[in-house]
Write an enzyme that holds these catalytic residues in place. Structure first.
Site, PDB file in Angstrom:
ATOM      1  N   GLY A 158       1.176  -0.495  -0.246  1.00 28.07           N
ATOM      2  CA  GLY A 158       0.943   0.627  -0.816  1.00 28.07           C
ATOM      3  C   GLY A 158       1.648   1.727   0.049  1.00 28.07           C
ATOM      4  O   GLY A 158       1.192   2.899   0.101  1.00 28.07           O
ATOM      5  N   SER A 207       4.575   3.164  -0.325  1.00 30.71           N
ATOM      6  CA  SER A 207       5.582   3.972  -1.087  1.00 30.71           C
ATOM      7  C   SER A 207       5.125   5.320  -1.165  1.00 30.71           C
ATOM      8  O   SER A 207       5.607   6.204  -1.752  1.00 30.71           O
ATOM      9  CB  SER A 207       6.036   3.235  -2.374  1.00 30.71           C
ATOM     10  OG  SER A 207       4.856   3.241  -3.335  1.00 30.71           O
ATOM     11  N   ASN A 242       2.916  -7.364  -5.006  1.00 31.22           N
ATOM     12  CA  ASN A 242       1.603  -7.147  -5.727  1.00 31.22           C
ATOM     13  C   ASN A 242       0.451  -7.725  -4.890  1.00 31.22           C
ATOM     14  O   ASN A 242       0.213  -8.829  -4.779  1.00 31.22           O
ATOM     15  CB  ASN A 242       1.410  -7.675  -7.194  1.00 31.22           C
ATOM     16  CG  ASN A 242       0.219  -7.339  -7.958  1.00 31.22           C
ATOM     17  OD1 ASN A 242      -0.732  -6.709  -7.375  1.00 31.22           O
ATOM     18  ND2 ASN A 242       0.157  -7.662  -9.100  1.00 31.22           N
ATOM     19  N   VAL A 243      -0.588  -6.805  -4.335  1.00 31.51           N
ATOM     20  CA  VAL A 243      -1.484  -7.263  -3.692  1.00 31.51           C
ATOM     21  C   VAL A 243      -2.803  -8.072  -4.019  1.00 31.51           C
ATOM     22  O   VAL A 243      -3.074  -9.098  -3.463  1.00 31.51           O
ATOM     23  CB  VAL A 243      -2.173  -6.071  -2.414  1.00 31.51           C
ATOM     24  CG1 VAL A 243      -1.378  -5.475  -1.678  1.00 31.51           C
ATOM     25  CG2 VAL A 243      -3.083  -5.282  -3.773  1.00 31.51           C
ATOM     26  N   SER A 262     -12.758   3.726   3.341  1.00 31.84           N
ATOM     27  CA  SER A 262     -13.029   4.992   2.752  1.00 31.84           C
ATOM     28  C   SER A 262     -14.184   5.389   3.194  1.00 31.84           C
ATOM     29  O   SER A 262     -14.997   4.532   3.549  1.00 31.84           O
ATOM     30  CB  SER A 262     -13.160   4.970   1.187  1.00 31.84           C
ATOM     31  OG  SER A 262     -13.279   6.242   0.608  1.00 31.84           O
ATOM     32  N   TYR A 265     -15.384   1.213  -7.202  1.00 27.81           N
ATOM     33  CA  TYR A 265     -14.420   1.598  -6.011  1.00 27.81           C
ATOM     34  C   TYR A 265     -15.336   1.629  -4.807  1.00 27.81           C
ATOM     35  O   TYR A 265     -14.622   1.161  -3.710  1.00 27.81           O
ATOM     36  CB  TYR A 265     -14.054   3.151  -6.235  1.00 27.81           C
ATOM     37  CG  TYR A 265     -13.167   3.689  -4.936  1.00 27.81           C
ATOM     38  CD1 TYR A 265     -11.758   2.789  -4.648  1.00 27.81           C
ATOM     39  CD2 TYR A 265     -13.619   4.634  -4.249  1.00 27.81           C
ATOM     40  CE1 TYR A 265     -11.206   3.562  -3.393  1.00 27.81           C
ATOM     41  CE2 TYR A 265     -12.717   5.203  -3.161  1.00 27.81           C
ATOM     42  CZ  TYR A 265     -11.714   4.668  -2.907  1.00 27.81           C
ATOM     43  OH  TYR A 265     -11.005   5.097  -1.860  1.00 27.81           O
ATOM     44  N   ALA A 267     -18.116   0.211  -3.989  1.00 31.41           N
ATOM     45  CA  ALA A 267     -18.286  -1.166  -3.723  1.00 31.41           C
ATOM     46  C   ALA A 267     -17.256  -1.805  -3.340  1.00 31.41           C
ATOM     47  O   ALA A 267     -17.374  -2.450  -2.224  1.00 31.41           O
ATOM     48  CB  ALA A 267     -18.757  -2.004  -5.031  1.00 31.41           C
ATOM     49  N   LYS A 270     -14.805  -0.607  -1.330  1.00 32.28           N
ATOM     50  CA  LYS A 270     -14.447  -0.085   0.031  1.00 32.28           C
ATOM     51  C   LYS A 270     -15.691  -0.414   1.050  1.00 32.28           C
ATOM     52  O   LYS A 270     -15.126  -0.724   2.236  1.00 32.28           O
ATOM     53  CB  LYS A 270     -14.181   1.385  -0.166  1.00 32.28           C
ATOM     54  CG  LYS A 270     -13.270   1.907  -0.871  1.00 32.28           C
ATOM     55  CD  LYS A 270     -11.857   1.636  -0.253  1.00 32.28           C
ATOM     56  CE  LYS A 270     -10.750   1.024  -0.710  1.00 32.28           C
ATOM     57  NZ  LYS A 270      -9.411   1.112  -0.073  1.00 32.28           N
ATOM     58  N   ILE A 291      -8.042  12.956   1.565  1.00 33.01           N
ATOM     59  CA  ILE A 291      -6.652  13.169   2.016  1.00 33.01           C
ATOM     60  C   ILE A 291      -5.690  13.764   0.990  1.00 33.01           C
ATOM     61  O   ILE A 291      -5.755  13.314  -0.358  1.00 33.01           O
ATOM     62  CB  ILE A 291      -6.243  11.697   2.525  1.00 33.01           C
ATOM     63  CG1 ILE A 291      -7.184  11.189   3.584  1.00 33.01           C
ATOM     64  CG2 ILE A 291      -4.708  12.033   3.391  1.00 33.01           C
ATOM     65  CD1 ILE A 291      -7.782  12.189   4.547  1.00 33.01           C
TER      66      ILE A 291
HETATM   67  N1  LIG Z   1      -6.339   9.745  -0.992  1.00 29.45           N
HETATM   68  C1  LIG Z   1      -7.797   9.776  -0.328  1.00 29.45           C
HETATM   69  O1  LIG Z   1      -8.275  10.764  -0.278  1.00 29.45           O
HETATM   70  C2  LIG Z   1      -8.233   8.471   0.071  1.00 29.45           C
HETATM   71  C3  LIG Z   1      -9.739   8.568   0.597  1.00 29.45           C
HETATM   72  C4  LIG Z   1     -10.293   7.481   0.970  1.00 29.45           C
HETATM   73  C5  LIG Z   1      -9.460   6.070   1.055  1.00 29.45           C
HETATM   74  N2  LIG Z   1      -8.218   6.022   0.441  1.00 29.45           N
HETATM   75  C6  LIG Z   1      -7.672   4.801   0.479  1.00 29.45           C
HETATM   76  O2  LIG Z   1      -6.330   4.913   0.974  1.00 29.45           O
HETATM   77  C7  LIG Z   1      -5.523   3.835   0.043  1.00 29.45           C
HETATM   78  C8  LIG Z   1      -4.414   4.657  -0.280  1.00 29.45           C
HETATM   79  O3  LIG Z   1      -4.663   5.805  -1.094  1.00 29.45           O
HETATM   80  P1  LIG Z   1      -3.687   6.837  -1.684  1.00 29.45           P
HETATM   81  O4  LIG Z   1      -4.516   7.918  -2.172  1.00 29.45           O
HETATM   82  O5  LIG Z   1      -2.635   6.941  -0.535  1.00 29.45           O
HETATM   83  O6  LIG Z   1      -3.170   6.266  -3.168  1.00 29.45           O
HETATM   84  P2  LIG Z   1      -1.964   6.454  -3.871  1.00 29.45           P
HETATM   85  O7  LIG Z   1      -1.385   7.670  -3.451  1.00 29.45           O
HETATM   86  O8  LIG Z   1      -2.485   6.431  -5.239  1.00 29.45           O
HETATM   87  O9  LIG Z   1      -0.787   5.306  -3.564  1.00 29.45           O
HETATM   88  C9  LIG Z   1      -1.311   4.203  -3.607  1.00 29.45           C
HETATM   89  C10 LIG Z   1      -0.241   3.214  -3.132  1.00 29.45           C
HETATM   90  O10 LIG Z   1      -0.909   1.608  -3.604  1.00 29.45           O
HETATM   91  C11 LIG Z   1       0.124   1.129  -4.156  1.00 29.45           C
HETATM   92  N3  LIG Z   1      -0.548   0.289  -5.054  1.00 29.45           N
HETATM   93  C12 LIG Z   1      -1.290   0.013  -5.874  1.00 29.45           C
HETATM   94  N4  LIG Z   1      -1.650  -1.014  -6.284  1.00 29.45           N
HETATM   95  C13 LIG Z   1      -1.135  -1.886  -5.982  1.00 29.45           C
HETATM   96  C14 LIG Z   1      -0.942  -3.366  -5.864  1.00 29.45           C
HETATM   97  N5  LIG Z   1      -1.683  -4.119  -6.884  1.00 29.45           N
HETATM   98  N6  LIG Z   1      -0.098  -3.951  -5.089  1.00 29.45           N
HETATM   99  C15 LIG Z   1       0.736  -3.402  -4.274  1.00 29.45           C
HETATM  100  N7  LIG Z   1       0.641  -1.942  -4.044  1.00 29.45           N
HETATM  101  C16 LIG Z   1      -0.140  -1.391  -4.795  1.00 29.45           C
HETATM  102  C17 LIG Z   1       1.081   2.149  -4.959  1.00 29.45           C
HETATM  103  O11 LIG Z   1       2.187   1.653  -5.134  1.00 29.45           O
HETATM  104  P3  LIG Z   1       2.456   0.826  -6.720  1.00 29.45           P
HETATM  105  O12 LIG Z   1       1.864   1.500  -7.763  1.00 29.45           O
HETATM  106  O13 LIG Z   1       4.210   0.957  -6.987  1.00 29.45           O
HETATM  107  O14 LIG Z   1       2.183  -0.614  -6.567  1.00 29.45           O
HETATM  108  C18 LIG Z   1       0.960   2.992  -3.983  1.00 29.45           C
HETATM  109  O15 LIG Z   1       2.073   2.852  -3.076  1.00 29.45           O
HETATM  110  C19 LIG Z   1      -6.475   3.257  -0.760  1.00 29.45           C
HETATM  111  O16 LIG Z   1      -6.951   2.116  -0.309  1.00 29.45           O
HETATM  112  C20 LIG Z   1      -7.413   4.448  -1.082  1.00 29.45           C
HETATM  113  O17 LIG Z   1      -8.888   3.497  -1.307  1.00 29.45           O
HETATM  114  C21 LIG Z   1      -7.601   7.127  -0.110  1.00 29.45           C
END
Ligand SMILES: NC(=O)c1ccc[n+]([C@@H]2O[C@H](COP(=O)([O-])OP(=O)(O)OC[C@H]3O[C@@H](n4cnc5c(N)ncnc54)[C@H](OP(=O)(O)O)[C@@H]3O)[C@@H](O)[C@H]2O)c1
Length: 257
Positions: free
Chosen positions: A14, A16, A64-65, A143, A157, A159, A161, A190
């Site tokens: 993830g 990107s 793909n994870v 998270s 979600y 569950a 995390k 974030i």
């Molecule tokens: N943003 C927040 O406030 C927040 C808070 C707490 C925790 N988190 C955690 O932080 C992590 C990242 O969140 P984010 O907000 O940065 O998400 P995001 O901006 O939606 O980005 C998600 C990233 O994961 C990749 N991804 C999704 N499914 C995938 C798969 N099956 N295989 C490989 N890559 C995959 C996406 O790329 P592709 O779609 O191209 O695969 C993208 O690069 C997550 O685990 C989320 O639970 C986020």
């Protein structure tokens, strides 16, 4: 003075977008070779290109994870490119919303397959190389949602995390014999593309509920991950760091002040 991580290699799933992109950028500024892993090639390529433009070493890899074969291919390609894997940031995750009354088994499985099985498959694919690396750091992006807090629409979600942390504690014991550590960063809210999709009302009300009165940045999470990836963190395993601006502290609105 911190020990340099120059020429170590990190895989950021993830990587990107959002938090993963922040991790990729901050790690590259510290001399680490970055493998940006995502399903969509265009986004991963443009993130890697941005890093190279600012003087870092980065390459995009499709993975793909939720698919072990795809993660195995990706890990081999990373090793062919950079010569090894020292650090793994298992960060990819999805957070669709759905009420528990309406949730289908398919919706449940999609979240679990990415967030939970994805963590397992990422580590399984990288483990043979981490064992060879004589370093070995795994950092999960969990998270606060699930392990500490709840939010309507995110029962699946939350569950997933919380499950990551249960997984991590047993994994820490299995990995300790190889001197590989595994820890988790637990972000609050974030600012990312993913979060911005939830709308201005959500973002404003979240910022108001945070003692530091702002949402977190992707760098806030990346620096916590960088610390856990450091040589100096070598005696920390199976632990968590909450990075949430104090969001989980207040007992009430009055306490928030
Ligand atoms: N943003 C927040 O406030 C927040 C808070 C707490 C925790 N988190 C955690 O932080 C992590 C990242 O969140 P984010 O907000 O940065 O998400 P995001 O901006 O939606 O980005 C998600 C990233 O994961 C990749 N991804 C999704 N499914 C995938 C798969 N099956 N295989 C490989 N890559 C995959 C996406 O790329 P592709 O779609 O191209 O695969 C993208 O690069 C997550 O685990 C989320 O639970 C986020």
């Amino acid at each position: 003075m911190w020990t340099s991580l120059e020429d170590k290699t990190v895989i950021v799933t993830g990587g990107s977008k959002g938090i993963g992109k922040g991790i990729a950028q901050v790690f590259s500024k510290n001399g680490i070779n970055v493998a940006v892993v995502a399903r969509n090639t265009d986004h991963a390529e443009s993130c890697a290109a941005e890093i190279r433009k600012s003087g870092g070493k980065a390459q995009a890899f499709v993975g793909n994870v939720a698919d072990l074969a795809s993660m195995n291919r990706m890990a081999q390609e990373v090793v062919d490119t950079f010569g090894g894997i020292d650090i793994v940031c298992a960060n990819a995750g999805i957070f669709p919303t759905c009420s528990l009354e309406n949730m289908t088994g398919e919706e449940w499985d999609t979240v679990m397959n990415t967030n939970m099985r994805g963590t397992l498959f990422t580590i399984q694919a990288c483990l043979p190389y981490l064992k060879l690396a004589d370093y070995g750091r795994i950092i999960l992006t969990s998270s606060i949602t699930g392990p500490v807090t709840g939010y309507a629409g995110w029962s699946h979600y939350g569950a997933s995390k919380a499950a990551q942390l249960g997984f991590m504690r047993s994994a820490a014991l299995e990995l300790a014999r190889y001197q590989i550590t595994i820890n988790a960063v637990m972000p609050g809210n974030i600012v990312t593309e993913g979060l911005e999709n939830l709308g201005a009302d959500y973002l404003n009300s979240m910022a108001a509920s945070i003692p530091l009165k702002r949402l977190g940045s992707i760098e806030d999470i990346a620096y916590a991950a960088l610390f856990l990836a450091s040589k100096e963190a070598s005696y920390i395993t199976g632990q968590t760091i909450i990075v949430d601006g104090g969001q989980t502290i207040p007992e009430s609105l009055e306490a928030l002040g």
